[in-house]
Design a protein around this motif. Structure first.
Motif, PDB file in Angstrom:
ATOM      1  N   ARG A  91       0.825  -1.207   0.000  1.00 58.15           N
ATOM      2  CA  ARG A  91       0.000   0.000   0.000  1.00 58.15           C
ATOM      3  C   ARG A  91       0.858   1.255   0.000  1.00 58.15           C
ATOM      4  O   ARG A  91       0.582   2.223  -0.725  1.00 58.15           O
ATOM      5  N   GLY A  92       1.919   1.256   0.796  1.00 59.36           N
ATOM      6  CA  GLY A  92       2.793   2.419   0.842  1.00 59.36           C
ATOM      7  C   GLY A  92       3.464   2.701  -0.486  1.00 59.36           C
ATOM      8  O   GLY A  92       3.521   3.854  -0.941  1.00 59.36           O
ATOM      9  N   PHE A  93       3.969   1.653  -1.148  1.00 58.25           N
ATOM     10  CA  PHE A  93       4.604   1.851  -2.455  1.00 58.25           C
ATOM     11  C   PHE A  93       3.592   2.356  -3.486  1.00 58.25           C
ATOM     12  O   PHE A  93       3.921   3.191  -4.334  1.00 58.25           O
ATOM     13  N   TRP A  94       2.371   1.843  -3.428  1.00 61.16           N
ATOM     14  CA  TRP A  94       1.343   2.261  -4.382  1.00 61.16           C
ATOM     15  C   TRP A  94       0.983   3.737  -4.186  1.00 61.16           C
ATOM     16  O   TRP A  94       0.876   4.494  -5.158  1.00 61.16           O
ATOM     17  N   ILE A  95       0.809   4.161  -2.928  1.00 53.82           N
ATOM     18  CA  ILE A  95       0.506   5.565  -2.662  1.00 53.82           C
ATOM     19  C   ILE A  95       1.677   6.457  -3.062  1.00 53.82           C
ATOM     20  O   ILE A  95       1.492   7.532  -3.650  1.00 53.82           O
ATOM     21  N   LEU A  96       2.893   6.011  -2.784  1.00 59.75           N
ATOM     22  CA  LEU A  96       4.067   6.816  -3.122  1.00 59.75           C
ATOM     23  C   LEU A  96       4.273   6.906  -4.627  1.00 59.75           C
ATOM     24  O   LEU A  96       4.848   7.886  -5.116  1.00 59.75           O
ATOM     25  N   GLY A  97       3.843   5.894  -5.376  1.00 60.26           N
ATOM     26  CA  GLY A  97       3.892   6.013  -6.833  1.00 60.26           C
ATOM     27  C   GLY A  97       3.020   7.151  -7.319  1.00 60.26           C
ATOM     28  O   GLY A  97       3.428   7.946  -8.178  1.00 60.26           O
ATOM     29  N   GLY A  98       1.814   7.262  -6.749  1.00 58.03           N
ATOM     30  CA  GLY A  98       0.954   8.395  -7.100  1.00 58.03           C
ATOM     31  C   GLY A  98       1.512   9.715  -6.611  1.00 58.03           C
ATOM     32  O   GLY A  98       1.449  10.726  -7.317  1.00 58.03           O
ATOM     33  N   LEU A  99       2.091   9.721  -5.403  1.00 57.92           N
ATOM     34  CA  LEU A  99       2.671  10.954  -4.868  1.00 57.92           C
ATOM     35  C   LEU A  99       3.855  11.417  -5.712  1.00 57.92           C
ATOM     36  O   LEU A  99       4.011  12.613  -6.000  1.00 57.92           O
TER      37      LEU A  99
END
Length: 341
Positions: A91-99
């Motif tokens: 989840r963290g990597f996925w959110i950081l990809g968008g960020l």
């Protein structure tokens, strides 16, 4: 019996190798692979993702999750904790990809104030960096979801009780809230964000960033105070995602209004609206990554909540995808000329 199991493992391993070779051959036959590589975007997603893991989980649980992914041995509560760890990491990597994609668009958008673009070829790298950041986040998230799915299958196959015993749950509750790893992870995350956005230091972006920042952060605080701190349905992640969506839609409405005016004033309105969309998505994703996810991870680990909120899961996986779509729309508006009077 053991010889049959050994032969099955050998055949399974050989089949996986053969499948990888087929995929690699297909990629080689598909044409020349893309040589563009965004080192800043990849390092930001990787380093910031590791920092978020350190913020949410102590070192003992991280090491246990890696051992569980390799051998899947231990009690049911250990497997559940490992499943939660790998889901939180993905989840963290996925959110950081968008960020990271939003941050790349902000850097390119603000750079247009001082750089004269001669042709469309000078604008395309802006979109490439945005899509590459989303790709990096998606790739690292899938890598983390593989052991999560594996452990879920193993846990479902076990014939055991659903509720852990009290002494097993005590292992989860013994970690303090304030840890050296959490402090170091927070510093590492802020350092990665500062290094990635180093090109923004020469531009005074606070007047542009202030309105969407106040809308998203102020709206999130208002929602949390209105619902109360004991409400388990409206989590910080859901509140940040909801206010980020509201801010983005308000920016798109402002952009459409500005498009009706082909004068320089209308161009200024459109530019301000695009900046509002970018910074609204950035603030929402940053709040979800630094506040929403770690808050719910800590609540789950300490037993304050029995399971992760469905609203939070929707926010974690849907809003970063919407942000990537918004970035493509913003890029189209940057290159689209305004209608003539």
């Amino acid at each position: 019996m053991s010889s049959k199991k050994t032969s099955r493992r050998i055949l399974s391993f050989a089949g996986k190798i053969l499948l990888l070779l087929i995929v690699a051959a297909g990629l080689l036959q598909s044409g020349t692979p893309a040589s563009y590589f965004d080192i800043y975007g990849f390092l930001f997603v990787l380093v910031a993702g590791l920092a978020l893991v350190m913020i949410s989980f102590p070192g003992a649980e991280i090491w246990r999750a890696f051992r569980q992914a390799a051998s899947a041995s231990g009690s049911d509560i250990d497997v559940r904790n490992s499943i939660h760890f790998w889901e939180a990491a993905g989840r963290g990597f996925w959110i950081l990809g968008g960020l990271s994609s939003v941050l790349s668009m902000i850097i390119g958008f603000t750079g247009m104030r001082t750089v004269q673009f001669a042709s469309m070829s000078a604008l395309i790298p802006m979109l490439i960096r945005t899509l590459l950041s989303t790709f990096y986040g998606c790739l690292l998230a899938v890598i983390c979801f593989v052991p999560c799915w594996k452990l879920k299958g193993i846990l479902q196959s076990r014939q055991s009780v659903q509720n852990p015993k009290p002494d097993e749950m005590a292992v989860v509750l013994k970690h303090p809230n304030l840890r050296f790893g959490a402090v170091f992870g927070s510093v590492l995350f802020l350092f990665a964000l500062a290094v990635t956005s180093h090109t923004l230091y020469t531009i005074d972006i606070w007047p542009i960033f202030r309105p969407p920042f106040l809308v998203v952060l102020g709206g999130t605080l208002a929602l949390m105070l209105f619902m109360g701190g004991n409400n388990v349905r409206l989590t910080p992640s859901a509140a940040f995602a909801g206010m980020g969506l509201i801010g983005s839609l308000a920016g798109f409405i402002q952009m459409l209004i500005g498009m009706t005016d082909p004068s320089p004033h209308g161009i200024a309105i459109v530019a301000g609206a695009l900046a509002f969309i970018l910074f609204a998505c950035f603030t929402a994703l940053l709040g979800m990554a630094l506040i929403g996810g770690p808050w719910e991870d800590g609540s789950f680990r300490t037993g304050r909540i029995s399971s992760l909120s469905a609203f939070s899961r929707v926010s974690w996986y849907v809003f970063p995808l919407l942000s990537s779509i918004f970035m493509v729309l913003v890029f189209n508006m940057i290159i689209l000329p305004l209608p003539k009077a």
